[in-house]
Design a protein around this motif. Structure first.
Motif, mmCIF file in Angstrom:
data_model
loop_
_atom_site.group_PDB
_atom_site.id
_atom_site.type_symbol
_atom_site.label_atom_id
_atom_site.label_comp_id
_atom_site.label_asym_id
_atom_site.label_seq_id
_atom_site.Cartn_x
_atom_site.Cartn_y
_atom_site.Cartn_z
ATOM 1 N N LYS A 54 0.869 -1.234 0.015
ATOM 2 C CA LYS A 54 -0.179 -0.129 -0.133
ATOM 3 C C LYS A 54 0.867 1.309 -0.067
ATOM 4 N N GLN A 55 0.652 2.002 -0.921
ATOM 5 C CA GLN A 55 1.361 3.673 -0.915
ATOM 6 C C GLN A 55 0.816 4.426 0.093
ATOM 7 N N ALA A 56 1.478 5.387 0.547
ATOM 8 C CA ALA A 56 0.843 6.368 1.352
ATOM 9 C C ALA A 56 -0.229 7.473 0.861
ATOM 10 N N GLY A 57 -0.167 7.518 -0.470
ATOM 11 C CA GLY A 57 -1.153 8.546 -0.768
ATOM 12 C C GLY A 57 -0.715 10.127 -0.805
ATOM 13 N N ILE A 58 0.544 10.030 -0.597
ATOM 14 C CA ILE A 58 1.192 11.545 -0.518
ATOM 15 C C ILE A 58 2.470 11.381 -1.407
ATOM 16 N N SER A 59 3.114 12.448 -1.490
ATOM 17 C CA SER A 59 4.250 12.558 -2.287
ATOM 18 C C SER A 59 5.412 11.808 -1.394
ATOM 19 N N LYS A 60 6.496 11.253 -2.158
ATOM 20 C CA LYS A 60 7.483 10.749 -1.145
ATOM 21 C C LYS A 60 8.159 11.460 -0.211
ATOM 22 N N GLU A 61 8.207 12.914 -0.642
ATOM 23 C CA GLU A 61 8.774 14.053 0.022
ATOM 24 C C GLU A 61 8.212 14.082 1.324
ATOM 25 N N GLU A 62 6.864 14.328 1.147
ATOM 26 C CA GLU A 62 5.931 14.389 2.337
ATOM 27 C C GLU A 62 5.936 13.136 3.322
#
Length: 170
Positions: free
Chosen positions: A47-55
């Motif tokens: 599952k991905q976080a749903g936010i940018s990698k930087e965030e």
């Protein structure tokens, strides 16, 4: 009380021998002492976080900073160096393993719950991969994002060779 004590008192903590074929590594971060994410890899992240990698990197570092601060303030014992006070924590879905070097480099690995303490594994990644392929490499600029294909390849091989790494894990 150390985070490890909290984990051990949790009903999710089990002393049963792990079943290595069902475990896996989800992802891995390296942060510098200022909170910059120098490296990120993922293997079996469902599952991905749903936010940018930087965030995501900022949230992860902020959480680590907060946990370390909480542990150092709430511990009934002097925890010098404080770097040794926080080793891991777990949720109902994953376990986060943490290692901080004397120079402030922070290594974070998220795994399945059954994976045993990875402190030695993270120390080995630091000493045999990070130091050898980043610190000793005159082409790598310390404090900047790691751009070494050799480091990436060696890290990937190292993680895939771990006895608890499985691509089939849920």
């Amino acid at each position: 009380m150390c985070v490890t004590d909290i984990i051990r008192s949790s009903p999710l903590y089990s002393c049963d021998p792990p079943h290595f074929s069902q475990m896996t590594v989800h992802n891995f971060y390296i942060f510098d002492r200022n909170g910059s994410c120098l490296h990120y890899s993922e293997w079996n992240r469902k599952k991905q976080a749903g936010i940018s990698k930087e965030e995501e990197f900022k949230l992860m570092y902020g959480m680590l900073f907060s946990i370390r601060s909480f542990i150092s303030k709430m511990s009934p014992l002097d925890m010098y160096p404080v770097k040794d006070g926080f080793l891991a924590f777990q949720t109902s879905r994953y376990k986060l393993h943490y290692y901080e070097t004397p120079t402030g480099i922070k290594l974070v690995m998220n795994t399945d719950l059954g994976v045993p303490n990875c402190r030695d594994t993270l120390q080995q990644i630091y000493s045999t991969l990070y130091v050898e392929y980043i610190v000793k490499n005159p082409l790598c600029v310390l404090g900047e994002s790691l751009q070494s294909d050799l480091f990436n390849t060696k890290l990937d091989s190292f993680i895939r060779a771990l006895p608890f790494f499985s691509v089939r894990a849920a």
